[in-house]
Write an enzyme that holds these catalytic residues in place. Structure first.
Site, PDB file in Angstrom:
ATOM      1  N   THR A   1       0.828  -1.224   0.000  1.00  0.00           N
ATOM      2  CA  THR A   1       0.000   0.000   0.000  1.00  0.00           C
ATOM      3  C   THR A   1       0.857   1.267   0.000  1.00  0.00           C
ATOM      4  O   THR A   1       0.349   2.352  -0.273  1.00  0.00           O
ATOM      5  CB  THR A   1      -0.878   0.046   1.261  1.00  0.00           C
ATOM      6  OG1 THR A   1      -0.008   0.118   2.404  1.00  0.00           O
ATOM      7  CG2 THR A   1      -1.758  -1.188   1.375  1.00  0.00           C
TER       8      THR A   1
ATOM      9  N   ASP B   1      18.369   0.275   3.446  1.00  0.00           N
ATOM     10  CA  ASP B   1      19.199  -0.838   2.977  1.00  0.00           C
ATOM     11  C   ASP B   1      20.614  -0.373   2.669  1.00  0.00           C
ATOM     12  O   ASP B   1      21.593  -1.071   2.972  1.00  0.00           O
ATOM     13  CB  ASP B   1      18.586  -1.471   1.716  1.00  0.00           C
ATOM     14  CG  ASP B   1      17.390  -2.345   2.049  1.00  0.00           C
ATOM     15  OD1 ASP B   1      17.267  -2.752   3.220  1.00  0.00           O
ATOM     16  OD2 ASP B   1      16.577  -2.599   1.150  1.00  0.00           O
TER      17      ASP B   1
ATOM     18  N   ASP C   1      16.940   2.418  -1.830  1.00  0.00           N
ATOM     19  CA  ASP C   1      16.373   2.281  -0.484  1.00  0.00           C
ATOM     20  C   ASP C   1      17.401   2.749   0.545  1.00  0.00           C
ATOM     21  O   ASP C   1      18.436   2.104   0.744  1.00  0.00           O
ATOM     22  CB  ASP C   1      15.981   0.819  -0.245  1.00  0.00           C
ATOM     23  CG  ASP C   1      15.235   0.652   1.061  1.00  0.00           C
ATOM     24  OD1 ASP C   1      14.091   0.165   1.034  1.00  0.00           O
ATOM     25  OD2 ASP C   1      15.797   1.014   2.126  1.00  0.00           O
TER      26      ASP C   1
HETATM   27  C1  PRP Z   1      12.049   5.002   3.853  1.00  0.00           C
HETATM   28  C2  PRP Z   1      12.609   6.351   4.236  1.00  0.00           C
HETATM   29  C3  PRP Z   1      11.385   7.074   4.715  1.00  0.00           C
HETATM   30  C4  PRP Z   1      10.298   6.524   3.829  1.00  0.00           C
HETATM   31  C5  PRP Z   1       9.968   7.550   2.791  1.00  0.00           C
HETATM   32  O1  PRP Z   1      11.859   4.200   4.966  1.00  0.00           O
HETATM   33  O2  PRP Z   1      13.637   6.271   5.192  1.00  0.00           O
HETATM   34  O3  PRP Z   1      11.086   6.851   6.078  1.00  0.00           O
HETATM   35  O4  PRP Z   1      10.829   5.344   3.213  1.00  0.00           O
HETATM   36  O5  PRP Z   1       8.891   7.132   2.026  1.00  0.00           O
HETATM   37  P1  PRP Z   1       7.477   7.873   2.050  1.00  0.00           P
HETATM   38  O6  PRP Z   1       7.761   9.337   1.957  1.00  0.00           O
HETATM   39  O7  PRP Z   1       6.782   7.341   0.829  1.00  0.00           O
HETATM   40  O8  PRP Z   1       6.770   7.479   3.311  1.00  0.00           O
HETATM   41  P2  PRP Z   1      11.368   2.676   4.832  1.00  0.00           P
HETATM   42  O9  PRP Z   1       9.888   2.596   4.918  1.00  0.00           O
HETATM   43  O10 PRP Z   1      12.021   2.051   3.639  1.00  0.00           O
HETATM   44  O11 PRP Z   1      11.885   2.032   6.175  1.00  0.00           O
HETATM   45  P3  PRP Z   1      13.400   1.757   6.671  1.00  0.00           P
HETATM   46  O12 PRP Z   1      14.026   3.106   6.945  1.00  0.00           O
HETATM   47  O13 PRP Z   1      13.185   0.985   7.902  1.00  0.00           O
HETATM   48  O14 PRP Z   1      14.126   1.014   5.601  1.00  0.00           O
HETATM   49  N1  URA Z   2      12.249   5.172   0.611  1.00  0.00           N
HETATM   50  C1  URA Z   2      13.527   5.057   0.210  1.00  0.00           C
HETATM   51  O1  URA Z   2      14.384   4.594   0.960  1.00  0.00           O
HETATM   52  N2  URA Z   2      13.840   5.434  -1.043  1.00  0.00           N
HETATM   53  C2  URA Z   2      12.925   5.938  -1.891  1.00  0.00           C
HETATM   54  O2  URA Z   2      13.287   6.296  -3.029  1.00  0.00           O
HETATM   55  C3  URA Z   2      11.608   6.062  -1.452  1.00  0.00           C
HETATM   56  C4  URA Z   2      11.298   5.677  -0.182  1.00  0.00           C
END
Ligand code: PRP
Ligand code: URA
Length: 215
Positions: free
Chosen positions: A114, A209, A206
């Site tokens: 989602t 990651d 990401d």
């Molecule tokens: C990533 C990033 C933000 C989010 C941004 O986190 O660090 O928190 O995505 O995306 P959005 O603006 O569409 O919400 P992620 O959900 O990948 O989690 P992580 O940091 O634990 O990898």
């Molecule tokens: N979260 C990430 O880490 N990278 C993107 O490009 C979007 C969301």
């Protein structure tokens, strides 16, 4: 409440050092170690500007010559709040600037189907309502995570909030400004758009990651 027609300010950093370091972070072959170091360095450089309006207090000190009054930061009035996980990459750089700041954590991940944020952790300094808050996260994509994190912080009493990120998509900036028009946004680079998986293009992939080597 902020009137509906008021928009927060958005600052995009044109500084060559920041642009150069963001370019290095984007590259696929940048190592986890270098990625982490660059995140810390950029947080430090951005933090220098984002903390421009921090409150000072007059303090009496003694130099080798005489007593004098000087301005010092009210360090206990600041909170840095990373959005887990990737926001952690910004904490050390910010703490180098304001070592007495308290650190809160908001844990959110994007549901892979989602793309909606799911909260799994929230621990903030007790007196959050009194603090100047810096919410940090490298990526502002759909804006869902930043909007939700700031919702949680406001529900727990936070009012004076600034958001800092590395790379933002126009969609994320729009969503954050709409939901939280009182929150100014500091961005190292504004990118073109989101792709069909809600990743920022060209972006850096990401961020979590890449910071922790989990892929
Ligand atoms: C990533 C990033 C933000 C989010 C941004 O986190 O660090 O928190 O995505 O995306 P959005 O603006 O569409 O919400 P992620 O959900 O990948 O989690 P992580 O940091 O634990 O990898
Ligand atoms: N979260 C990430 O880490 N990278 C993107 O490009 C979007 C969301």
């Amino acid at each position: 409440p902020v009137p509906r027609n008021v928009r927060s300010k958005v600052y995009v950093f044109a500084h060559p050092l920041i642009q150069h370091k963001v370019a290095l972070m984007r590259q696929t072959n940048t190592s986890v170690k270098d990625f982490r170091e660059l995140a810390r360095e950029i947080a430090l450089l951005m933090g220098f500007e984002a903390t421009r309006n921090l409150p000072l207090e007059e303090v009496e000190i003694e130099t080798p010559i005489c007593k004098t009054k000087v301005n010092m930061l009210k360090g206990e009035d600041i909170a840095i709040i990373p959005i887990l996980r990737a926001g952690l990459g910004f904490v050390d750089g910010m703490l180098e600037l304001v070592p007495n700041a308290k650190v809160g954590h908001v844990g959110l991940y994007r549901d892979p189907d989602t793309h909606e944020p799911v909260e799994y952790y929230c621990k903030l300094p007790k007196d959050i309502e009194k603090r100047q808050i810096f919410v940090v996260d490298p990526m502002l994509a759909t804006g869902g995570s930043a909007v939700a994190a700031i919702d949680f912080i406001k529900q727990r009493g936070g009012t004076n909030i600034t958001f800092m990120c590395l790379i933002a998509a126009p969609e994320g900036i729009e969503a954050l400004q709409k939901a939280h028009p009182d929150v100014d946004i500091y961005i190292a680079a504004k990118d073109e758009r989101l792709n069909e998986n809600a990743y920022i293009v060209p972006g850096l992939g990401d961020a979590g990651d890449r910071l922790y080597g989990t892929k």
